[in-house]
Design a protein around this motif. Structure first.
Motif, PDB file in Angstrom:
ATOM      1  N   LEU A 147      -3.010   9.661   2.209  1.00 28.29           N
ATOM      2  CA  LEU A 147      -3.276   8.813   3.354  1.00 28.29           C
ATOM      3  C   LEU A 147      -2.974   7.374   2.990  1.00 28.29           C
ATOM      4  N   PRO A 148      -2.480   6.562   3.941  1.00 23.14           N
ATOM      5  CA  PRO A 148      -2.202   5.163   3.638  1.00 23.14           C
ATOM      6  C   PRO A 148      -3.471   4.440   3.204  1.00 23.14           C
ATOM      7  N   LYS A 149      -3.356   3.658   2.146  1.00 24.33           N
ATOM      8  CA  LYS A 149      -4.477   2.904   1.619  1.00 24.33           C
ATOM      9  C   LYS A 149      -4.404   1.482   2.159  1.00 24.33           C
ATOM     10  N   ARG A 150      -5.495   1.018   2.752  1.00 21.33           N
ATOM     11  CA  ARG A 150      -5.565  -0.331   3.281  1.00 21.33           C
ATOM     12  C   ARG A 150      -6.484  -1.159   2.404  1.00 21.33           C
ATOM     13  N   PHE A 151      -5.975  -2.306   1.960  1.00 27.08           N
ATOM     14  CA  PHE A 151      -6.757  -3.195   1.122  1.00 27.08           C
ATOM     15  C   PHE A 151      -7.303  -4.337   1.972  1.00 27.08           C
ATOM     16  N   GLY A 152      -8.458  -4.839   1.584  1.00 24.82           N
ATOM     17  CA  GLY A 152      -9.075  -5.923   2.325  1.00 24.82           C
ATOM     18  C   GLY A 152      -8.352  -7.244   2.127  1.00 24.82           C
ATOM     19  N   ASP A 226      -4.024   1.844 -12.564  1.00 25.85           N
ATOM     20  CA  ASP A 226      -4.632   3.105 -12.139  1.00 25.85           C
ATOM     21  C   ASP A 226      -5.234   2.915 -10.749  1.00 25.85           C
ATOM     22  N   VAL A 227      -4.777   3.710  -9.771  1.00 25.67           N
ATOM     23  CA  VAL A 227      -5.279   3.604  -8.393  1.00 25.67           C
ATOM     24  C   VAL A 227      -6.026   4.864  -7.987  1.00 25.67           C
ATOM     25  N   SER A 228      -6.518   5.619  -8.953  1.00 24.97           N
ATOM     26  CA  SER A 228      -7.219   6.862  -8.643  1.00 24.97           C
ATOM     27  C   SER A 228      -8.596   6.569  -8.063  1.00 24.97           C
ATOM     28  N   GLY A 229      -9.303   7.642  -7.665  1.00 25.86           N
ATOM     29  CA  GLY A 229     -10.593   7.478  -7.011  1.00 25.86           C
ATOM     30  C   GLY A 229     -11.634   6.813  -7.882  1.00 25.86           C
ATOM     31  N   SER A 230     -11.590   7.046  -9.193  1.00 28.90           N
ATOM     32  CA  SER A 230     -12.573   6.426 -10.070  1.00 28.90           C
ATOM     33  C   SER A 230     -12.351   4.928 -10.242  1.00 28.90           C
ATOM     34  N   MET A 231     -11.199   4.415  -9.776  1.00 28.60           N
ATOM     35  CA  MET A 231     -10.879   2.988  -9.893  1.00 28.60           C
ATOM     36  C   MET A 231     -10.830   2.307  -8.533  1.00 28.60           C
ATOM     37  N   LYS A 232     -11.319   2.960  -7.477  1.00 35.72           N
ATOM     38  CA  LYS A 232     -11.145   2.447  -6.121  1.00 35.72           C
ATOM     39  C   LYS A 232     -11.832   1.092  -5.916  1.00 35.72           C
ATOM     40  N   GLN A 233     -12.893   0.804  -6.653  1.00 35.97           N
ATOM     41  CA  GLN A 233     -13.581  -0.471  -6.494  1.00 35.97           C
ATOM     42  C   GLN A 233     -12.840  -1.613  -7.170  1.00 35.97           C
ATOM     43  N   HIS A 234     -11.943  -1.289  -8.108  1.00 36.55           N
ATOM     44  CA  HIS A 234     -11.306  -2.327  -8.921  1.00 36.55           C
ATOM     45  C   HIS A 234      -9.810  -2.476  -8.659  1.00 36.55           C
ATOM     46  N   SER A 235      -9.148  -1.444  -8.127  1.00 43.66           N
ATOM     47  CA  SER A 235      -7.695  -1.503  -7.975  1.00 43.66           C
ATOM     48  C   SER A 235      -7.220  -2.626  -7.052  1.00 43.66           C
ATOM     49  N   ARG A 240      -3.930  -7.590  -7.121  1.00 38.55           N
ATOM     50  CA  ARG A 240      -3.796  -9.040  -6.928  1.00 38.55           C
ATOM     51  C   ARG A 240      -3.419  -9.728  -8.239  1.00 38.55           C
ATOM     52  N   PHE A 241      -3.974  -9.261  -9.331  1.00 37.85           N
ATOM     53  CA  PHE A 241      -3.578  -9.797 -10.636  1.00 37.85           C
ATOM     54  C   PHE A 241      -2.104  -9.515 -10.898  1.00 37.85           C
ATOM     55  N   LEU A 277       0.112  -6.575  -0.379  1.00 32.73           N
ATOM     56  CA  LEU A 277      -0.763  -5.411  -0.486  1.00 32.73           C
ATOM     57  C   LEU A 277      -0.613  -4.492   0.726  1.00 32.73           C
ATOM     58  N   ASP A 278      -0.410  -5.084   1.909  1.00 27.44           N
ATOM     59  CA  ASP A 278      -0.195  -4.260   3.095  1.00 27.44           C
ATOM     60  C   ASP A 278       1.071  -3.427   2.979  1.00 27.44           C
ATOM     61  N   SER A 279       2.090  -3.975   2.317  1.00 26.14           N
ATOM     62  CA  SER A 279       3.353  -3.244   2.180  1.00 26.14           C
ATOM     63  C   SER A 279       3.237  -2.062   1.223  1.00 26.14           C
ATOM     64  N   LEU A 280       2.137  -1.972   0.483  1.00 30.40           N
ATOM     65  CA  LEU A 280       1.949  -0.852  -0.427  1.00 30.40           C
ATOM     66  C   LEU A 280       1.474   0.405   0.292  1.00 30.40           C
TER      67      LEU A 280
END
Length: 404
Positions: A147-152, A226-235, A240-241, A277-280
């Protein structure tokens, strides 16, 4: 029409199974030769989909392939052309039911309102997507949400930290001496050509020596996120870095990995971080999904261009290292990456805890190949590590290696 007795076992000719397996393997090779990337993870998903659906028509097989192999609009024409070559035209791919339902002749106004109200509004659709991708994010998984991931949006304070990181990066990135000599004041090598040309203007007298030296230049930077579920709070902050790295360091490359490897360098080069980030969204389809670090790094090192770029570079891995299943592939890939890189640094949010020790099977096996293991969970902690020139390590000290 006679029906099969469910109590009777149906025997399958093993030769037919072998021919079918060979035909599917040839189909996947043809997709790769036609320019559609089909890594091992997609091949596994394709075969798993066939086993789960057991397609009995060409159309069903077509949609299994589309769902597991095609991840972008540009891949559809290639897939369709190769599919027709191997299986024919999927004429039944658009059929949903045997016969279309007859439309009622008259509909009351109340029915119209009820039918209109049955479709979710835009906000409700977004809530459904959030529900599908939600989770604790504390364990490594194997599935991919697709599913498309949307970042804040990036806050003003985050923009300020990113500017500080951009100012610190040129001094923090390791440097290497250029292979070419350039004129300068450092007395490294006499510039004989310059001395000769100057002596011709003074009737052969050497009045002053000219010098050449090898200036230093920043090393290339390879960032793996790493963009897996265990890293969802930090990815999001890690991306951005990476956006700041691309804007500051020439020749940098960024990849994401979860259940697959994705190159996101071009998308993150957009000047505005939020638009980048939106383009990702259409690219990183495995965000908040499972973790296959070993397979992703193995696929990365299978690309000769990436191997050339990683040689002598600063390689930065942002991951908690929670590999799923067998860690053999992860250990081998990290070991090779360590031998290629000038410096291999691993940033883990778990290492922000002073009591953290790399005790999981994957991290315990690869920690000896790392130049540094540090704790980074957001932009502020990333800034702190950049200021320490990527070299700070927590309580334990991995084996340091000397590189040219």
């Amino acid at each position: 029409m006679p029906t099969a007795d469910p109590g009777v076992r149906v025997s399958v000719d093993p030769r037919l199974v072998a021919r079918t397996r060979d035909h599917l393997a040839a189909f996947l090779r043809a997709l790769h030769d036609a320019g559609l990337s089909v890594p091992a993870t997609k091949q596994r998903d394709f075969h798993a989909g066939i086993e789960a659906v057991a397609p009995s028509t060409t159309g069903q097989l077509y949609w299994v392939g589309v769902a597991t192999i095609v991840t972008s609009e540009s891949g559809h024409p290639v897939f369709d052309e190769v599919f027709r070559r191997f299986f024919g035209s999927p004429e039944d791919a658009v059929l949903v039911v045997d016969e279309p339902a007859e439309a009622p002749e008259e509909q009351d106004g109340d029915d119209d309102e009820e039918e209109q109200g049955s479709a979710p509004a835009g906000d409700e659709v977004e809530d459904l997507l959030v529900t599908e991708t939600s989770g604790s994010g504390l364990r490594a998984g194997l599935g991919s949400p697709e599913l498309p991931k949307r970042f804040g949006r990036t806050s003003a304070s985050a923009h300020a930290v990113m500017r500080e990181i951009a100012a610190e990066l040129p001094r923090a990135v390791p440097r290497a001496r250029s292979r070419r000599h350039r004129p300068g004041r450092r007395r490294h090598r006499v510039d004989l050509r310059a001395v000769y040309l100057e002596s011709r203007r003074t009737q052969g007298e050497i009045v002053r020596l000219r010098w050449r030296h090898r200036p230093t230049q920043p090393r290339r930077v390879l960032v793996l996120i790493d963009v897996s579920g265990s890293m969802k709070q930090h990815s999001p902050d890690h991306l951005r870095f990476a956006h700041t790295v691309l804007a500051t360091c020439s020749g940098a490359e960024v990849f994401t990995f979860g259940t697959r490897l994705t190159r996101v360098t071009a998308a993150l080069r957009h000047r505005d971080v939020d638009e980048a980030l939106d383009s990702l969204a259409p690219l990183v389809l495995d965000a908040d999904g499972g973790t296959l670090i070993g397979e992703s790094l193995t696929e990365l090192l299978a690309d000769p261009h990436v191997v050339t770029m990683a040689r002598g570079a600063l390689v930065l891995v942002l991951s908690d290292g929670l590999e799923r299943g067998d860690c053999t592939a992860m250990v081998g890939a990290v070991g090779r990456l360590s031998r290629l890189a000038h410096q291999l640094t691993w940033w883990s949010p778990l290492a922000c805890d002073p009591a953290y020790r790399p005790l999981t099977r994957g991290m315990a096996a690869v920690v000896g190949d790392l130049d540094a293991l540090a704790g980074v969970r957001d932009l502020e902690t990333a800034l702190a590590q950049v200021r320490s020139s990527f070299s700070h390590a927590p309580a334990h000290h991995p084996r340091r290696r000397n590189h040219d």
